[in-house]
Motif scaffolding. Sequence first.
Motif, mmCIF file in Angstrom:
data_model
loop_
_atom_site.group_PDB
_atom_site.id
_atom_site.type_symbol
_atom_site.label_atom_id
_atom_site.label_comp_id
_atom_site.label_asym_id
_atom_site.label_seq_id
_atom_site.Cartn_x
_atom_site.Cartn_y
_atom_site.Cartn_z
ATOM 1 N N PHE A 1 31.646 2.461 -24.436
ATOM 2 C CA PHE A 1 31.238 1.070 -24.215
ATOM 3 C C PHE A 1 29.730 0.923 -24.379
ATOM 4 O O PHE A 1 29.243 0.030 -25.081
ATOM 5 C CB PHE A 1 31.681 0.646 -22.813
ATOM 6 C CG PHE A 1 31.291 -0.759 -22.423
ATOM 7 C CD1 PHE A 1 32.099 -1.838 -22.746
ATOM 8 C CD2 PHE A 1 30.126 -0.997 -21.700
ATOM 9 C CE1 PHE A 1 31.751 -3.131 -22.372
ATOM 10 C CE2 PHE A 1 29.769 -2.284 -21.325
ATOM 11 C CZ PHE A 1 30.579 -3.355 -21.659
ATOM 12 N N LEU A 2 28.981 1.802 -23.723
ATOM 13 C CA LEU A 2 27.523 1.756 -23.832
ATOM 14 C C LEU A 2 27.071 2.009 -25.270
ATOM 15 O O LEU A 2 26.176 1.339 -25.783
ATOM 16 C CB LEU A 2 26.891 2.785 -22.897
ATOM 17 C CG LEU A 2 26.936 2.476 -21.403
ATOM 18 C CD1 LEU A 2 26.418 3.670 -20.602
ATOM 19 C CD2 LEU A 2 26.129 1.222 -21.065
ATOM 20 N N ALA B 1 28.574 1.388 -28.011
ATOM 21 C CA ALA B 1 28.831 0.231 -28.872
ATOM 22 C C ALA B 1 27.737 -0.812 -28.751
ATOM 23 O O ALA B 1 27.550 -1.634 -29.651
ATOM 24 C CB ALA B 1 30.188 -0.381 -28.536
ATOM 25 N N GLY B 2 27.011 -0.773 -27.632
ATOM 26 C CA GLY B 2 25.906 -1.698 -27.436
ATOM 27 C C GLY B 2 24.547 -1.053 -27.630
ATOM 28 O O GLY B 2 23.525 -1.623 -27.235
ATOM 29 N N PHE C 1 21.698 -6.005 -22.913
ATOM 30 C CA PHE C 1 22.749 -5.175 -23.501
ATOM 31 C C PHE C 1 23.664 -6.101 -24.275
ATOM 32 O O PHE C 1 24.223 -7.051 -23.717
ATOM 33 C CB PHE C 1 23.518 -4.443 -22.399
ATOM 34 C CG PHE C 1 24.694 -3.647 -22.891
ATOM 35 C CD1 PHE C 1 24.507 -2.407 -23.496
ATOM 36 C CD2 PHE C 1 25.989 -4.131 -22.756
ATOM 37 C CE1 PHE C 1 25.591 -1.665 -23.950
ATOM 38 C CE2 PHE C 1 27.071 -3.391 -23.206
ATOM 39 C CZ PHE C 1 26.871 -2.158 -23.804
ATOM 40 N N SER C 2 23.800 -5.868 -25.560
ATOM 41 C CA SER C 2 24.668 -6.692 -26.405
ATOM 42 C C SER C 2 25.819 -5.849 -26.919
ATOM 43 O O SER C 2 25.614 -4.831 -27.575
ATOM 44 C CB SER C 2 23.880 -7.272 -27.584
ATOM 45 O OG SER C 2 22.915 -8.192 -27.127
ATOM 46 N N HIS C 3 27.023 -6.288 -26.592
ATOM 47 C CA HIS C 3 28.232 -5.549 -26.961
ATOM 48 C C HIS C 3 29.076 -6.433 -27.875
ATOM 49 O O HIS C 3 29.205 -7.645 -27.632
ATOM 50 C CB HIS C 3 29.022 -5.181 -25.696
ATOM 51 C CG HIS C 3 30.183 -4.284 -25.935
ATOM 52 N ND1 HIS C 3 31.403 -4.741 -26.399
ATOM 53 C CD2 HIS C 3 30.322 -2.936 -25.769
ATOM 54 C CE1 HIS C 3 32.231 -3.722 -26.507
ATOM 55 N NE2 HIS C 3 31.602 -2.622 -26.134
ATOM 56 N N THR D 1 26.284 -10.676 -24.768
ATOM 57 C CA THR D 1 24.999 -10.194 -24.274
ATOM 58 C C THR D 1 24.852 -10.462 -22.782
ATOM 59 O O THR D 1 25.141 -11.569 -22.300
ATOM 60 C CB THR D 1 23.841 -10.877 -25.035
ATOM 61 O OG1 THR D 1 23.956 -10.560 -26.427
ATOM 62 C CG2 THR D 1 22.492 -10.388 -24.533
ATOM 63 N N ALA E 1 25.799 -5.834 -16.886
ATOM 64 C CA ALA E 1 26.927 -5.329 -17.682
ATOM 65 C C ALA E 1 27.527 -4.099 -17.039
ATOM 66 O O ALA E 1 28.758 -3.965 -16.925
ATOM 67 C CB ALA E 1 26.452 -5.016 -19.102
#
Length: 198
Positions: free
Chosen positions: A58-59, A61-62, A100-102, A107, A113
């Motif tokens: 997850f992290l 990917a952002g 953080f933008s996923h 964002t 997040a």
Amino acid sequence: MNSMTPLADLTPADRHRAIATVFTENVALVHDWELPTPVEGWVVRDIVAHLVNWFTDFLSAGGQKLPPGPDIQSDPAAAWQAHVEGVQALLDEATDESEFSHPMVGTHRLADAIDQFYTSDVFMHTWDLATALGRAPNLDPAFATQLLDGMAGIEELLRSSGQYGPAVAVAADADPVTSLAGFIGRDPYWPGNSLPGS
């Protein structure tokens, strides 16, 4: 989970520290990583692997990378320790400007997040791990109520996502931790759990 300050009143960094500490205490008590858990098809190693793997991905990917840790299969406890230290460092170093933008969730502030998508997952999986070990989960009932209230409003979305199984019925006067466990599809009276929700 006993704290002078309610979990809901803590900063994201301190809330993660408190919740992860209880999970880590349970990890330290694992002597058999093949013990079954209340999550169908999972052994205790799978709980740790789930938290480490999905959140690392997850992290990533952002655009946020955690330091690589030990192999989960060969040393789950060490893998968890490295992971939790990495996440805590991100939170401790985050500022109000840390974004953080996923691609899937948009964002957010980085701390928010982590808090929203991950820390609550550690809280809920603490119930699984403690229960698998035959221990009382010792979770904050007020925070369990907060999570349950938030999830109940999007229940259809949660069920359709496949992240949670069908709810398990609990007594109308069940405590908040037991109610949360039932809502996310756990049997609070799972074999070996002599102290459901306590």
